[in-house]
Design a protein around this motif. Structure first.
Motif, PDB file in Angstrom:
ATOM      1  N   GLY A  17      -2.498  -2.879  11.002  1.00 28.70           N
ATOM      2  CA  GLY A  17      -1.142  -3.440  11.003  1.00 28.70           C
ATOM      3  C   GLY A  17      -1.091  -4.940  10.869  1.00 28.70           C
ATOM      4  N   ILE A  18      -2.062  -5.633  11.454  1.00 35.79           N
ATOM      5  CA  ILE A  18      -2.017  -7.098  11.376  1.00 35.79           C
ATOM      6  C   ILE A  18      -3.380  -7.646  10.959  1.00 35.79           C
ATOM      7  N   PHE A  76      -0.165  -5.898   0.149  1.00 34.36           N
ATOM      8  CA  PHE A  76       0.167  -7.031  -0.728  1.00 34.36           C
ATOM      9  C   PHE A  76      -0.515  -8.250  -0.145  1.00 34.36           C
ATOM     10  N   LEU A 108       0.348 -12.414   0.948  1.00 36.49           N
ATOM     11  CA  LEU A 108       1.428 -13.392   1.099  1.00 36.49           C
ATOM     12  C   LEU A 108       1.486 -14.375  -0.063  1.00 36.49           C
ATOM     13  N   PRO A 117      -1.230 -14.669   7.823  1.00 34.73           N
ATOM     14  CA  PRO A 117      -0.265 -14.484   6.739  1.00 34.73           C
ATOM     15  C   PRO A 117       0.776 -15.597   6.674  1.00 34.73           C
ATOM     16  N   PHE A 154       8.607 -16.835   6.738  1.00 30.08           N
ATOM     17  CA  PHE A 154       7.766 -15.639   6.861  1.00 30.08           C
ATOM     18  C   PHE A 154       7.642 -15.278   8.337  1.00 30.08           C
ATOM     19  N   MET A 173       5.787  -1.213   4.478  1.00 31.06           N
ATOM     20  CA  MET A 173       4.623  -0.714   5.196  1.00 31.06           C
ATOM     21  C   MET A 173       4.369   0.752   4.825  1.00 31.06           C
TER      22      MET A 173
HETATM   23  C1  VNL Z   1       0.964  -9.061   8.343  1.00 31.58           C
HETATM   24  C2  VNL Z   1       1.523  -9.496   7.142  1.00 31.58           C
HETATM   25  C3  VNL Z   1       1.726  -8.261   9.214  1.00 31.58           C
HETATM   26  C4  VNL Z   1       2.841  -9.161   6.826  1.00 31.58           C
HETATM   27  C5  VNL Z   1       3.024  -7.936   8.886  1.00 31.58           C
HETATM   28  O1  VNL Z   1       3.813  -7.152   9.654  1.00 31.58           O
HETATM   29  C6  VNL Z   1       3.595  -8.392   7.678  1.00 31.58           C
HETATM   30  C7  VNL Z   1      -0.413  -9.444   8.717  1.00 31.58           C
HETATM   31  C8  VNL Z   1       3.317  -6.514  10.809  1.00 31.58           C
HETATM   32  O2  VNL Z   1      -1.199  -9.686   7.816  1.00 31.58           O
HETATM   33  O3  VNL Z   1      -0.680  -9.538   9.940  1.00 31.58           O
HETATM   34  O4  VNL Z   1       4.873  -8.070   7.405  1.00 31.58           O
END
Ligand code: VNL
Length: 390
Positions: free
Chosen positions: A102-103, A143, A145, A173, A223, A304
């Motif tokens: 997720g991150i 994707f 950033l 990100p 962001f 997601m």
């Molecule tokens: C991340 C990037 C996480 C974009 C995100 O949502 C996101 C990341 C939890 O790379 O941690 O929308």
């Protein structure tokens, strides 16, 4: 008679059990799906799990002669937990592939395990450019950033936005979004008067937004990770920043389809850049959205979900080709270079970088059939991660 029936049934049950054990030992293909199912990033876990299950429901759970088993683990988005779970999945469960993430910190913490165990790791969410360089076993279906941020920095100055303040989550990100947006905006003759960073955990946007109001730029570029956009939007509107003539722009994470419809009409007109919108007007996407909503009590799939759905597709196709032979290296090789039509549009896994090449769309929040959507109005085709050219 009754007794004989019973014996017969027992014998069958024992046989079936034996068969199940044999299947488990040799013919299963295990996917360890590690996601934040609780905590601040829970919506990301919910979306990706739902999408993965939808993919399996639509495509069956027997692939290349193997029975596919999905093992879902909740890492609560704590990187140490992600890493420990990955280790257990590899060592104890003997998973064939790791997926989810997720991150960014969770993906980076787990990368060495993929490398050491030669297990392909499919990043379905995290989006810092450098992730795919942390292990040669990482493949990404979400994707980056820089893909989204650069596209926004090209659009803004052509549309009356010259002076910008940036506001990003202070981690991978967010730093990517800031760097690539600022660099490209300056190159395009724009101006960045201030770059603000908010903590990733439990952010309070109020003091930052007050500052932006005082600076009075043409636009605020934002962001924040999926799930945090509604809070930004609420405070932006409460402070009357839109009425003060400050436009809100950003990557599509801020107008996340998971939350957008509850943000209210104040969100109308917000322009963002991203790789997926629920409103993407293709037949493949219409079918995807319909099936996803049907299986999930009307929940909208967001970006997601599409990362999870396409990640499962990449795994399934690789398994079809290898039939589970040749271990992680063969599986990885079969993931590289895949090209297909996703609900987001055309998509390609670059064999060199193992990263996704895809269209980035400019979208404006509009009302359609009484609901708020990110309506695409322009497209930059086949965008490679700009972070890879550095
Ligand atoms: C991340 C990037 C996480 C974009 C995100 O949502 C996101 C990341 C939890 O790379 O941690 O929308």
């Amino acid at each position: 008679m009754q007794k004989r029936h019973f014996l017969h049934a027992t014998a069958l049950a024992v046989l079936a059990l034996g068969a199940t054990a044999a299947v488990a030992a040799e013919d299963t293909f295990k996917i360890g799906l590690i996601l934040p199912m609780t905590g601040q990033q829970a919506s990301t876990g919910r979306q990706i799990e739902a999408a993965a299950r939808l993919y399996m429901a639509q495509n069956g759970d027997t692939v290349g002669g193997k029975k596919v088993e999905l093992i879902v683990k909740d890492d609560t988005s704590i990187p140490d937990v992600t890493k420990r779970m990955a280790q257990e999945l590899v060592v104890n469960d003997k998973v064939n592939v790791l997926a989810g993430f997720g991150i960014t910190p969770s993906a980076l913490a787990t990368a060495p395990i993929a490398t050491q165990s030669k297990t392909p790791l499919v990043v379905m969410a995290a989006a810092t450019s450098s992730i795919t360089q942390a292990s040669p076993y990482i493949v990404r279906t979400s994707f980056t950033l820089p893909q989204a941020a650069v596209s926004m920095a090209d659009w803004a100055p052509k549309n009356g936005i010259k002076k910008v303040v940036t506001l990003v989550s202070d981690y991978g990100p967010g730093l990517d979004a800031e760097k690539f947006f600022v660099e490209r905006l300056l190159f395009n003759g724009g101006q960045v008067t201030e770059s603000l960073r908010v903590p990733m955990r439990n952010p309070d946007f109020a003091p930052f937004l007050q500052k932006v109001r005082d600076l009075k730029p043409d636009a605020l570029f934002v962001f924040v990770p999926s799930g945090a956009g509604a809070a930004v939007m609420k405070q932006f509107l409460e402070r009357g920043m839109d009425k003060a003539g400050i436009r809100l722009i950003g990557t599509g994470d801020v107008t996340d389809d998971d939350q957008l419809n509850d943000m209210g009409d104040g969100a109308l007109g917000v322009v963002t850049s991203h790789h997926y919108s629920t409103a993407h007007p293709s037949l493949v996407n219409k079918k995807f959205v319909e099936a996803f909503q049907k299986a999930n009590k009307g929940m909208r799939p967001n970006f997601m979900a599409v990362g999870g759905y396409d990640g499962m597709r990449v795994i399934y196709e690789a398994l079809k080709v290898t039939k589970g032979q040749g271990g992680g290296d063969a599986l990885l090789a079969a993931m590289k270079g895949q090209i297909f039509e996703s609900p987001r549009g055309p998509m390609f896994i670059d064999a060199q970088t193992r990263d996704v090449v895809q269209n980035i769309y400019l979208r404006k929040v509009q009302k359609q059939d009484g609901q708020l959507y990110n309506v695409e109005f322009d497209v930059i085709k086949d965008v490679k991660d700009p972070g890879k050219n550095k």
